[in-house]
Design an enzyme around this catalytic site. Structure first.
Site, mmCIF file in Angstrom:
data_model
loop_
_atom_site.group_PDB
_atom_site.id
_atom_site.type_symbol
_atom_site.label_atom_id
_atom_site.label_comp_id
_atom_site.label_asym_id
_atom_site.label_seq_id
_atom_site.Cartn_x
_atom_site.Cartn_y
_atom_site.Cartn_z
ATOM 1 N N LYS A 149 0.649 -1.460 -0.404
ATOM 2 C CA LYS A 149 -0.070 -0.326 0.136
ATOM 3 C C LYS A 149 1.144 1.725 -0.149
ATOM 4 O O LYS A 149 1.383 1.388 1.027
ATOM 5 C CB LYS A 149 -1.035 0.110 1.331
ATOM 6 C CG LYS A 149 -2.450 1.114 1.024
ATOM 7 C CD LYS A 149 -1.873 2.245 0.592
ATOM 8 C CE LYS A 149 -2.532 3.215 2.160
ATOM 9 N NZ LYS A 149 -1.568 4.294 1.521
ATOM 10 N N GLU A 178 8.977 2.351 11.525
ATOM 11 C CA GLU A 178 10.328 2.961 11.196
ATOM 12 C C GLU A 178 9.469 4.014 11.075
ATOM 13 O O GLU A 178 9.012 4.819 10.434
ATOM 14 C CB GLU A 178 10.768 3.123 10.315
ATOM 15 C CG GLU A 178 12.218 3.054 9.965
ATOM 16 C CD GLU A 178 13.111 2.533 11.457
ATOM 17 O OE1 GLU A 178 13.375 1.640 11.573
ATOM 18 O OE2 GLU A 178 13.128 3.476 12.072
ATOM 19 N N CYS A 228 13.186 11.171 8.066
ATOM 20 C CA CYS A 228 13.231 10.658 9.130
ATOM 21 C C CYS A 228 15.173 10.487 9.813
ATOM 22 O O CYS A 228 14.592 10.758 11.075
ATOM 23 C CB CYS A 228 13.058 8.972 9.411
ATOM 24 S SG CYS A 228 13.036 7.888 8.297
ATOM 25 N N GLU A 272 8.253 16.284 16.284
ATOM 26 C CA GLU A 272 9.047 15.929 15.077
ATOM 27 C C GLU A 272 8.313 17.577 13.520
ATOM 28 O O GLU A 272 7.264 16.826 13.804
ATOM 29 C CB GLU A 272 9.017 14.397 13.746
ATOM 30 C CG GLU A 272 9.658 14.693 12.779
ATOM 31 C CD GLU A 272 9.568 13.798 12.850
ATOM 32 O OE1 GLU A 272 8.338 12.523 12.201
ATOM 33 O OE2 GLU A 272 10.810 12.505 11.967
HETATM 34 P P1 ADP Z 1 1.881 11.311 6.907
HETATM 35 O O1 ADP Z 1 0.691 11.167 7.536
HETATM 36 O O2 ADP Z 1 3.185 11.898 7.068
HETATM 37 O O3 ADP Z 1 1.417 10.976 5.434
HETATM 38 P P2 ADP Z 1 1.234 9.007 7.566
HETATM 39 O O4 ADP Z 1 1.637 7.981 8.385
HETATM 40 O O5 ADP Z 1 -0.360 9.390 8.166
HETATM 41 O O6 ADP Z 1 2.271 10.233 7.661
HETATM 42 O O7 ADP Z 1 1.082 7.817 6.594
HETATM 43 C C1 ADP Z 1 2.380 6.782 5.861
HETATM 44 C C2 ADP Z 1 1.369 5.126 5.020
HETATM 45 O O8 ADP Z 1 0.699 5.192 6.057
HETATM 46 C C3 ADP Z 1 0.686 5.764 4.048
HETATM 47 O O9 ADP Z 1 0.890 4.702 3.053
HETATM 48 C C4 ADP Z 1 -0.427 5.624 4.629
HETATM 49 O O10 ADP Z 1 -1.237 5.944 3.724
HETATM 50 C C5 ADP Z 1 -0.771 5.585 5.497
HETATM 51 N N1 ADP Z 1 -1.441 4.415 7.061
HETATM 52 C C6 ADP Z 1 -1.896 6.358 6.737
HETATM 53 N N2 ADP Z 1 -3.271 5.684 7.970
HETATM 54 C C7 ADP Z 1 -3.225 4.418 8.008
HETATM 55 C C8 ADP Z 1 -3.859 3.601 8.751
HETATM 56 N N3 ADP Z 1 -5.085 4.179 9.626
HETATM 57 N N4 ADP Z 1 -4.178 2.100 8.561
HETATM 58 C C9 ADP Z 1 -2.634 1.823 8.121
HETATM 59 N N5 ADP Z 1 -2.219 2.490 6.819
HETATM 60 C C10 ADP Z 1 -2.718 3.783 7.080
#
Ligand code: ADP
Ligand code: MG
Length: 493
Positions: free
Chosen positions: A175, A250, A284, A385
């Site tokens: 994903k 990570e 990061c 951060e």
């Molecule tokens: P940012 O907010 O900096 O984009 P995220 O941690 O939200 O960082 O996103 C990192 C990845 O995690 C993306 O691929 C995002 O679609 C996915 N993601 C965000 N929310 C969820 C969730 N609740 N469950 C699984 N994957 C998620």
């Protein structure tokens, strides 16, 4: 014509079943809509996981060195396609072209190293306490693994998770991040062109809270490897615990560079500027705190402010640009919230502090490289951060206080020290609470053959990259063979 970025399921590029595609916007000029990523729902994730599940039996019985040869071929394709991938990366994510090419090369190095691990998936023979008994361990794949990746290294991070997952014999559903669907597509295409069979590697485009969550929850997904925000990482870790699935995370950093009075201040300034403003601070491993001995503080700050003034924000495709934009409006807004919080907490803004708007920049999500002094370790801006080109300078007296300040955050990814005193170097190595350490070099950067990851709230599970990358993607079978079949030794337990 605007592009459509699709899912890749069981060897076919197909649209998701959701009705709310995600706009892919160029952050250097938000008037440009590059295309749309398809919207995936639970049913699409299920189709991808079923495809991966169906392909597992045949992939796991493909000899590991053969799997490794396919992965190695993908590494070579990344190098052949570096210009194309880098240009897309710059348009979607914003980093300058040189950084984008560097990312693709780094990703290729990682894939090349991990392909070689296919010939080293060793177990051990271990002496048995029973006679005529042969005991050994065997590394085996987990099954279908889910990989969830962020936008900031949209080529390298998926590549360094896909490679060990496949080498170890797992099948994969990736994903990718919402902001970078085209790069995700190019990464998957390279593995497919390298010969990864149908169903073995699948891509889901779509949102985290729908597609990402469905992947975590799917009963046929054995494990999740995640890179992204601390908040989502800890949420996924909790879901993994509830479902009994291993999770590798990570997450964030608040990486310090320590500059002692005997250190080379000019080199430290150059390293700080590179670490704080490189990749627009969106890594990061970015340097976000400079912890500087009071005796060299003013010299350090004056030189750093000069360096900040030399940064040229702009469109990363323009060769004169040295720093790109924030990736999207949300990220930009978050950085600018902190740009208001800092002065509210009493910092002094010595460089930047606001939006960069000269010329064409007003159409993009550009921030001036920012340097704050008068920062106290208790301030939010010194603990949280920011993920933008923003550096906090904290003044300290000697190494003991420097280490105490450096460790006084919840994160522990990477750090750096500038000193010529070998005793202080070893004191630093002993006491710093970070997973990666740099002596007289920037906090950023890492090599493919070395483990990558953090301590404290930054990291969960085995280190990525290097020889440890295969730890997460295999489990052990322990085998006892009584080769006379006589129970000669008996089993006392
Ligand atoms: P940012 O907010 O900096 O984009 P995220 O941690 O939200 O960082 O996103 C990192 C990845 O995690 C993306 O691929 C995002 O679609 C996915 N993601 C965000 N929310 C969820 C969730 N609740 N469950 C699984 N994957 C998620
Ligand atoms: Mg998020």
């Amino acid at each position: 014509m605007a592009e459509q970025f699709l899912n890749f399921i069981d060897g076919e590029w197909i649209a998701g079943s959701g009705s709310n595609p995600i706009a892919d916007i160029n952050p250097a000029d938000t008037r440009e809509v590059i295309g749309h990523a398809t919207d995936s729902l639970e049913a699409d994730v299920d189709a991808a996981v079923q495809a991966a599940h169906g392909a597992f039996a045949s992939w796991r019985s493909t000899p590991a060195p053969v799997r490794g040869q396919i992965v190695a071929a993908a590494g070579r394709l990344f190098l052949e396609r570096v210009d194309q991938i880098a240009e897309v990366l710059t348009r979607e994510e914003g980093k300058i072209l040189a950084e984008a090419k560097g990312e693709v090369r780094k990703g290729s190095n990682l894939v090349e190293f991990l392909a070689g691990e296919s010939r080293r998936l060793n177990g051990e023979t271990i002496p048995s306490e029973m006679s005529k008994t042969f005991a050994y361990t065997l590394r085996v794949p987990l099954g279908v693994v889910g990989l969830i990746t962020p936008w900031n290294f949209p080529m390298a991070i998926p590549a360094w998770k896909i490679a060990p997952a496949l080498v170890c014999g797992n099948t994969v559903v990736l994903k990718g991040a919402e902001q970078t669907p085209w790069v995700s597509q190019l990464v998957v295409q390279a593995f497919v062109d390298a010969g990864v069979p149908k169903g073995v590697l699948n891509l889901i485009q779509g949102r985290g809270e729908t597609a990402g969550a469905a992947l975590v929850e799917h009963p046929l997904v054995e494990a999740i490897s995640f890179t992204g925000s601390t908040e989502i990482g800890h949420h996924i870790y909790a879901r993994g615990a509830a479902l009994g699935k291993p999770v590798q995370c990570e997450l964030g950093g608040k990486n310090p560079i320590i500059v002692l009075a005997d250190g080379d201040v000019d080199m430290a300034v150059a390293a700080t500027a590179k670490g704080a403003f490189g990749s627009t601070g969106q890594r990061c491993t970015a340097t976000s705190r400079a912890i500087v001995d009071a005796r060299v503080h003013d010299q350090f700050v004056d030189a750093l402010v000069r360096e900040a003034g030399l940064v040229v924000p702009g469109n990363g495709l323009n060769p004169a640009t040295t720093m790109g934009p924030s990736v999207d409006q949300d990220q930009f807004d978050k950085v600018h919230e902190y740009l208001a919080i800092g002065p509210g907490e009493g910092v002094e803004t010595r460089a930047g502090g606001g939006r960069a708007t000269q010329g064409d920049l007003e159409f993009g999500l550009f921030t001036q490289p920012t340097v704050w002094t008068g920062v106290d370790r208790s301030m939010r801006i010194a603990r949280e951060e920011i993920f933008g080109p923003v550096l906090s300078v904290l003044s300290v007296d000697g190494i003991e206080e420097a280490l105490s300040v450096a460790n006084d955050v919840e994160y522990g990814l990477t750090s750096s020290i500038y000193t010529r005193d070998v005793n202080k170097v070893f004191e630093y190595i002993d006491h710093i609470e970070t997973g990666m350490l740099h002596v007289n070099s920037p906090t950023i950067g890492g090599e493919a053959q070395l483990p990558f990851g953090g301590m404290k709230r930054t990291g969960v599970g085995p280190r990525e990259q290097g020889p440890t990358a295969i730890e997460f993607f295999t489990e052990w079978k322990t085998v006892y063979i009584d080769y006379t079949g006589s129970m000669r030794g008996g089993n006392l337990y």
